[in-house]
Design an enzyme around this catalytic site. Sequence first.
Site, mmCIF file in Angstrom:
data_model
loop_
_atom_site.group_PDB
_atom_site.id
_atom_site.type_symbol
_atom_site.label_atom_id
_atom_site.label_comp_id
_atom_site.label_asym_id
_atom_site.label_seq_id
_atom_site.Cartn_x
_atom_site.Cartn_y
_atom_site.Cartn_z
ATOM 1 N N SER A 30 1.025 -1.209 -0.103
ATOM 2 C CA SER A 30 -0.104 0.075 -0.139
ATOM 3 C C SER A 30 0.895 1.326 -0.096
ATOM 4 C CB SER A 30 -0.786 -0.071 1.253
ATOM 5 O OG SER A 30 -1.646 1.286 1.488
ATOM 6 N N TYR A 62 -1.024 -0.979 10.520
ATOM 7 C CA TYR A 62 -1.237 -1.431 9.049
ATOM 8 C C TYR A 62 -0.039 -0.698 8.367
ATOM 9 C CZ TYR A 62 -3.515 -1.250 4.310
ATOM 10 O OH TYR A 62 -3.698 -1.393 2.991
HETATM 11 P P1 NDP Z 1 -11.074 -6.859 0.068
HETATM 12 O O1 NDP Z 1 -11.310 -6.741 1.637
HETATM 13 O O2 NDP Z 1 -12.092 -6.227 -0.918
HETATM 14 O O3 NDP Z 1 -10.757 -8.508 -0.646
HETATM 15 C C1 NDP Z 1 -10.218 -9.094 0.260
HETATM 16 C C2 NDP Z 1 -10.312 -10.562 -0.329
HETATM 17 O O4 NDP Z 1 -9.159 -11.306 0.377
HETATM 18 C C3 NDP Z 1 -11.448 -11.137 -0.185
HETATM 19 O O5 NDP Z 1 -11.387 -12.153 -1.288
HETATM 20 C C4 NDP Z 1 -11.358 -11.926 1.074
HETATM 21 O O6 NDP Z 1 -12.180 -13.057 1.023
HETATM 22 C C5 NDP Z 1 -9.935 -12.205 0.921
HETATM 23 N N1 NDP Z 1 -9.457 -12.465 2.351
HETATM 24 C C6 NDP Z 1 -9.565 -11.517 3.272
HETATM 25 N N2 NDP Z 1 -8.786 -11.960 4.632
HETATM 26 C C7 NDP Z 1 -8.488 -13.434 4.305
HETATM 27 C C8 NDP Z 1 -7.950 -14.161 5.041
HETATM 28 N N3 NDP Z 1 -7.391 -14.090 6.255
HETATM 29 N N4 NDP Z 1 -7.483 -15.407 4.445
HETATM 30 C C9 NDP Z 1 -7.924 -15.921 3.124
HETATM 31 N N5 NDP Z 1 -8.400 -14.942 2.497
HETATM 32 C C10 NDP Z 1 -8.597 -13.593 2.868
HETATM 33 O O7 NDP Z 1 -9.636 -6.154 -0.219
HETATM 34 P P2 NDP Z 1 -9.116 -5.293 -1.257
HETATM 35 O O8 NDP Z 1 -9.097 -5.986 -2.636
HETATM 36 O O9 NDP Z 1 -9.306 -3.875 -1.212
HETATM 37 O O10 NDP Z 1 -7.416 -5.397 -0.710
HETATM 38 C C11 NDP Z 1 -6.500 -6.353 -1.298
HETATM 39 C C12 NDP Z 1 -4.989 -5.962 -0.988
HETATM 40 O O11 NDP Z 1 -4.913 -4.478 -1.173
HETATM 41 C C13 NDP Z 1 -4.893 -5.732 0.717
HETATM 42 O O12 NDP Z 1 -3.458 -6.344 0.949
HETATM 43 C C14 NDP Z 1 -4.913 -4.427 0.952
HETATM 44 O O13 NDP Z 1 -4.373 -3.915 2.169
HETATM 45 C C15 NDP Z 1 -4.365 -3.693 -0.339
HETATM 46 N N6 NDP Z 1 -4.863 -2.352 -0.350
HETATM 47 C C16 NDP Z 1 -5.976 -2.257 -0.773
HETATM 48 C C17 NDP Z 1 -6.392 -0.494 -1.105
HETATM 49 C C18 NDP Z 1 -7.723 -0.163 -1.249
HETATM 50 O O14 NDP Z 1 -8.002 0.724 -1.267
HETATM 51 N N7 NDP Z 1 -8.726 -1.210 -1.382
HETATM 52 C C19 NDP Z 1 -5.184 0.399 -0.953
HETATM 53 C C20 NDP Z 1 -3.959 0.058 -0.802
HETATM 54 C C21 NDP Z 1 -3.658 -1.508 -0.456
HETATM 55 P P3 NDP Z 1 -12.780 -13.584 2.604
HETATM 56 O O15 NDP Z 1 -13.262 -12.365 3.150
HETATM 57 O O16 NDP Z 1 -14.128 -14.538 2.011
HETATM 58 O O17 NDP Z 1 -11.781 -14.345 3.124
#
Ligand code: NDP
Length: 256
Positions: free
Chosen positions: A145, A158
Amino acid sequence: SQRWSLSGMTALVTGGTRGIGNAVVEELGGFGAKIHLCSRNEEELNKCLDEWKVKGFEVSGSVCDVSSREQRQKLMQDVSSIFNGKLNILVNNVGTNKRQATTEVSAEDYATLMTTNLESAYHLCQLAHPLLKDSGAGSIVFISSVAGVTSIGTGTVYAATKAAINQLTKNLACEWAKDNIRTNTVAPWYTRTSLVEHLLADKSFLEKTISRTPLGRIGEPEEVSSIVTFLCLPAASYITGQIICVDGGMTVNSFN
Ligand code: NDP
């Protein structure tokens, strides 16, 4: 040409059911990769897999909470048996956040973020190493990020997990270059996903965010998955150890 294709290559994407991870599966699949993904919600995972299979993608999935060491080990066993011990691409995408002042962070909050955002990715790299090496050409991409580059008010734990990922990228790039494994990181700014939709629904927060962004808008998951995919292509074969911000220019803007 071969330089712009992932045909015959294998990939593991963590957290592929929503948001950025979902867009990454879609894009890697479009370039011909065979993909295994994981998430915690079985129903949502199966729904995604069914949709991709209809599109002709070679996809499979495991229910796995990557914050569990045992479940990570089981996940990599699944991957190894499905892909015959060879993995070209590891996308460490899972990450979460709990926004709070540093004085309010409990030991449990601290541990949850460290485990989910940092330890999971670190251990998956360790577990994937023999598979990435045996593929002959491996590529690891982390999703960190811009919070790991500059202070953006996300909370300190974070930010620290993301900054650690950024440094891990550089060290692994050097340590595993001998095994022809490249390691890069994509660092997004606000991207429209389920993780941040509640924040973006707040009009004053959205306006403040956009005003700091030279391109004047929030990013879309496809604008992150495109560079993730590029970094995995043979065309990117000389790129390793890099942190690439996908941020509409936010980190180079000091005016607003
Ligand atoms: P979302 O919360 O929209 O999606 C997360 C995905 O990961 C889902 O498919 C979720 O499915 C899965 N997931 C979450 N926790 C776990 C776990 N413990 N084990 C297995 N699967 C898991 O997140 P984003 O797409 O926004 O974020 C993805 C990455 O991008 C992260 O690392 C985030 O920090 C980073 N990021 C995002 C930003 C943003 O603005 N969106 C900005 C900067 C960085 P389920 O809940 O069913 O497990």
